[in-house]
Design a protein around this motif. Sequence first.
Motif, short mmCIF file in Angstrom:
data_model
loop_
_atom_site.label_atom_id
_atom_site.label_comp_id
_atom_site.label_asym_id
_atom_site.label_seq_id
_atom_site.Cartn_x
_atom_site.Cartn_y
_atom_site.Cartn_z
N SER A 31 0.66 -0.83 -0.42
CA SER A 31 0.21 -0.45 0.07
C SER A 31 1.43 1.32 0.08
N ILE A 38 -3.28 3.91 -6.11
CA ILE A 38 -4.57 4.07 -5.08
C ILE A 38 -5.18 4.80 -4.82
N CYS A 39 -4.42 6.09 -4.41
CA CYS A 39 -5.26 7.21 -4.94
C CYS A 39 -6.12 7.98 -6.34
N TRP A 41 -6.38 5.86 -8.68
CA TRP A 41 -7.73 4.62 -9.25
C TRP A 41 -8.99 4.39 -7.97
N HIS A 42 -9.07 4.73 -6.42
CA HIS A 42 -10.44 4.65 -5.85
C HIS A 42 -10.94 4.83 -6.28
N TRP A 79 -13.59 -2.62 -3.44
CA TRP A 79 -12.14 -3.36 -2.96
C TRP A 79 -11.31 -3.90 -4.09
N LEU A 82 -10.09 -2.04 -7.27
CA LEU A 82 -9.08 -0.87 -6.88
C LEU A 82 -7.93 -2.29 -6.77
#
Length: 105
Positions: A31, A38-39, A41-42, A79, A82
């Motif tokens: 992570s 992550i930032c 594509w969330h 999730w 992601l």
Amino acid sequence: MTLLVYAKERFSADFAGPARFRRLDRIVTVSNARAVTICLWHGIALVLAVPLIDRFWDVPTFETYLPLDSQWFLFGVGWVLLALSVPACGWVEDVAARRRPRLLP
């Protein structure tokens, strides 16, 4: 994140405890290494989860046994999407940082 920093200072909390568990430590490591992915594509993962769940309503078995109208199910599908985007797009972070591209750090 701000709450964690505040808790560490205010209560002298030690967050080294989860590092004893190998799987949890691995999840935190990946992570942190893929934070930008992550930032970015969330939000897209949550938006894509809605039409995907709409397609699940067409399958009678899914409609019967899955909680398709639950926000928690939407959250879970987001999730999963992601988690799929991290290995698919995360290597771009390595290229941008001029590191050797890796599927999972």
